[in-house]
Write a protein that holds these residues in place. Sequence first.
Motif, mmCIF file in Angstrom:
data_model
loop_
_atom_site.group_PDB
_atom_site.id
_atom_site.type_symbol
_atom_site.label_atom_id
_atom_site.label_comp_id
_atom_site.label_asym_id
_atom_site.label_seq_id
_atom_site.Cartn_x
_atom_site.Cartn_y
_atom_site.Cartn_z
ATOM 1 N N MET A 1 44.959 28.918 53.357
ATOM 2 C CA MET A 1 46.302 30.361 53.652
ATOM 3 C C MET A 1 45.696 30.992 51.781
ATOM 4 O O MET A 1 45.280 30.818 50.851
ATOM 5 N N ASN A 2 45.535 32.627 51.551
ATOM 6 C CA ASN A 2 46.029 33.403 50.622
ATOM 7 C C ASN A 2 47.424 33.479 50.050
ATOM 8 O O ASN A 2 48.046 33.026 51.174
ATOM 9 N N PRO A 3 47.712 33.795 48.682
ATOM 10 C CA PRO A 3 49.543 33.957 48.503
ATOM 11 C C PRO A 3 49.962 34.358 49.243
ATOM 12 O O PRO A 3 50.653 34.023 49.691
ATOM 13 N N ARG A 4 49.352 35.892 49.920
ATOM 14 C CA ARG A 4 50.182 36.134 51.244
ATOM 15 C C ARG A 4 50.501 35.475 52.281
ATOM 16 O O ARG A 4 51.765 35.496 52.563
ATOM 17 N N GLU A 5 49.344 34.627 52.750
ATOM 18 C CA GLU A 5 49.794 34.008 54.052
ATOM 19 C C GLU A 5 50.818 32.705 53.899
ATOM 20 O O GLU A 5 51.390 32.479 54.022
ATOM 21 N N ARG A 6 50.376 31.848 52.455
ATOM 22 C CA ARG A 6 51.448 31.757 52.115
ATOM 23 C C ARG A 6 53.006 32.014 52.105
ATOM 24 O O ARG A 6 53.587 31.397 52.251
ATOM 25 N N ARG A 7 53.189 32.912 51.946
ATOM 26 C CA ARG A 7 54.447 33.836 51.318
ATOM 27 C C ARG A 7 54.998 33.729 52.538
ATOM 28 O O ARG A 7 55.585 33.811 53.129
ATOM 29 N N ALA A 8 54.340 34.339 53.318
ATOM 30 C CA ALA A 8 54.505 34.530 55.154
ATOM 31 C C ALA A 8 54.755 33.108 55.266
ATOM 32 O O ALA A 8 55.808 33.366 56.629
ATOM 33 N N ALA A 9 54.125 32.031 55.700
ATOM 34 C CA ALA A 9 54.302 30.955 56.200
ATOM 35 C C ALA A 9 56.102 30.315 55.126
ATOM 36 O O ALA A 9 56.341 29.513 56.473
ATOM 37 N N ARG A 10 56.304 30.533 54.393
ATOM 38 C CA ARG A 10 57.241 30.407 53.884
ATOM 39 C C ARG A 10 58.688 30.264 54.395
ATOM 40 O O ARG A 10 59.884 30.217 54.509
ATOM 41 N N ARG A 26 42.157 20.446 43.215
ATOM 42 C CA ARG A 26 42.909 21.699 41.718
ATOM 43 C C ARG A 26 42.928 20.246 41.238
ATOM 44 O O ARG A 26 43.485 19.463 41.307
ATOM 45 N N LYS A 27 42.347 20.224 39.890
ATOM 46 C CA LYS A 27 42.885 19.585 38.521
ATOM 47 C C LYS A 27 44.646 19.451 38.550
ATOM 48 O O LYS A 27 44.790 18.235 38.103
ATOM 49 N N THR A 28 45.064 20.615 39.007
ATOM 50 C CA THR A 28 47.038 20.651 38.497
ATOM 51 C C THR A 28 47.227 21.341 39.392
ATOM 52 O O THR A 28 46.819 22.850 39.872
ATOM 53 N N VAL A 29 47.808 20.881 40.752
ATOM 54 C CA VAL A 29 48.814 21.000 41.876
ATOM 55 C C VAL A 29 50.300 21.161 41.634
ATOM 56 O O VAL A 29 50.780 19.675 41.192
ATOM 57 N N ALA A 58 53.188 29.827 31.274
ATOM 58 C CA ALA A 58 52.736 28.946 29.873
ATOM 59 C C ALA A 58 53.715 27.417 29.737
ATOM 60 O O ALA A 58 53.295 26.401 29.436
ATOM 61 N N ALA A 59 54.748 27.584 30.482
ATOM 62 C CA ALA A 59 55.648 26.278 30.549
ATOM 63 C C ALA A 59 55.239 25.451 31.285
ATOM 64 O O ALA A 59 55.450 23.950 31.124
ATOM 65 N N LEU A 60 54.394 25.666 32.305
ATOM 66 C CA LEU A 60 53.673 24.888 32.975
ATOM 67 C C LEU A 60 52.621 24.378 32.984
ATOM 68 O O LEU A 60 51.428 23.653 33.197
ATOM 69 N N ASP A 61 52.088 24.784 31.388
ATOM 70 C CA ASP A 61 50.892 24.390 30.788
ATOM 71 C C ASP A 61 49.841 24.753 31.619
ATOM 72 O O ASP A 61 48.624 23.737 31.772
ATOM 73 N N THR A 62 49.444 25.551 31.945
ATOM 74 C CA THR A 62 48.441 26.134 33.252
ATOM 75 C C THR A 62 48.392 27.954 33.068
ATOM 76 O O THR A 62 48.880 28.563 32.393
ATOM 77 N N GLY A 63 47.764 28.309 33.880
ATOM 78 C CA GLY A 63 47.303 29.598 33.112
ATOM 79 C C GLY A 63 47.877 30.467 34.769
ATOM 80 O O GLY A 63 48.461 30.133 35.984
ATOM 81 N N PRO A 64 48.551 32.090 34.520
ATOM 82 C CA PRO A 64 49.003 32.441 35.533
ATOM 83 C C PRO A 64 47.886 32.392 37.110
ATOM 84 O O PRO A 64 49.374 32.490 38.234
ATOM 85 N N ALA A 65 47.298 32.592 36.858
ATOM 86 C CA ALA A 65 46.505 32.335 38.666
ATOM 87 C C ALA A 65 46.410 31.124 38.489
ATOM 88 O O ALA A 65 46.481 31.128 39.956
ATOM 89 N N SER A 66 46.941 29.949 38.328
ATOM 90 C CA SER A 66 47.617 28.748 39.291
ATOM 91 C C SER A 66 49.255 29.020 39.633
ATOM 92 O O SER A 66 49.532 28.523 40.883
ATOM 93 N N VAL A 72 53.075 35.483 45.121
ATOM 94 C CA VAL A 72 52.078 36.063 45.301
ATOM 95 C C VAL A 72 52.170 37.710 43.911
ATOM 96 O O VAL A 72 51.560 37.842 43.683
ATOM 97 N N ASN A 73 53.215 37.417 43.453
ATOM 98 C CA ASN A 73 54.084 38.723 42.341
ATOM 99 C C ASN A 73 55.045 38.059 41.808
ATOM 100 O O ASN A 73 55.909 36.858 41.940
#
Length: 240
Positions: A1-10, A26-29, A58-66, A72-73
């Motif tokens: 699912m893409n992010p919007r589909e995940r949001r709809a599922a929630r 994924r290396k980190t989930v 940054a607080a999660l030690d990852t990039g925004p893409a994760s 979604v935003n």
Amino acid sequence: MNPRERRAARHQPPNAEVEAAPRRRRKTVFTPAQIVDTALALISVEGYEAVTMRRVAAALDTGPASLYAHVVNKSDLDELLIGRLCSEIALPQPDPAAWREQIRGVCGQIRDQYLRYPGVSRAALALAPTDLEVLRISEGMLAIMLAGGVAPQAAAWACDALLLYVAAYCLETSIRHQRATTADAPWVMDRDELRARLAGLPAASFPTIVAHAAELTAGDGHDRFDFTVALMIDALAPKM
């Protein structure tokens, strides 16, 4: 699912059927819950204005893409934040004999939740709710007012007005506390100072303010909040 589909599922009820999709390794989930936990931790220390998708990543030690794999935003994150706070609010069984007290109690709970995280109530403003926990609060408040005999249209608008007031009150409180850290805080915040300034105005130009400077600056704790919420609720009382 893409992010919007995940949001709809929630936003689907728990028993709704959602088509499963294969997950990529994924290396980190991260889960939406972990993202919300991290954002709330940042807010508790630095305030809501400090929270951006980049800061949370940054607080999660990852990039925004994760994060964008799950959120979604920033607007979606805002709804998740408010949904989390709403999930901790207890709703009473509607009681026609105690509906006013019940609504006041729910509003007080929301206020206390917002005030735990400075400025977070800004996320609730102009929010078009789809999160199930946010909708649960609207459902509960509407049910309480209808049980008390409030007309459906008045109850619907009152829910919106009360939630708006709670959010605005908490936002102003957070801003006031933030300003209390500045060098001129005593001049801005001190009640005695404010009362003296109002009482010292030219009486010829401001006779009413001068005469009632004490009343204008009165109130401790959440006195003004309780007064305003009660005023709004009492206006809804069914006409006999």
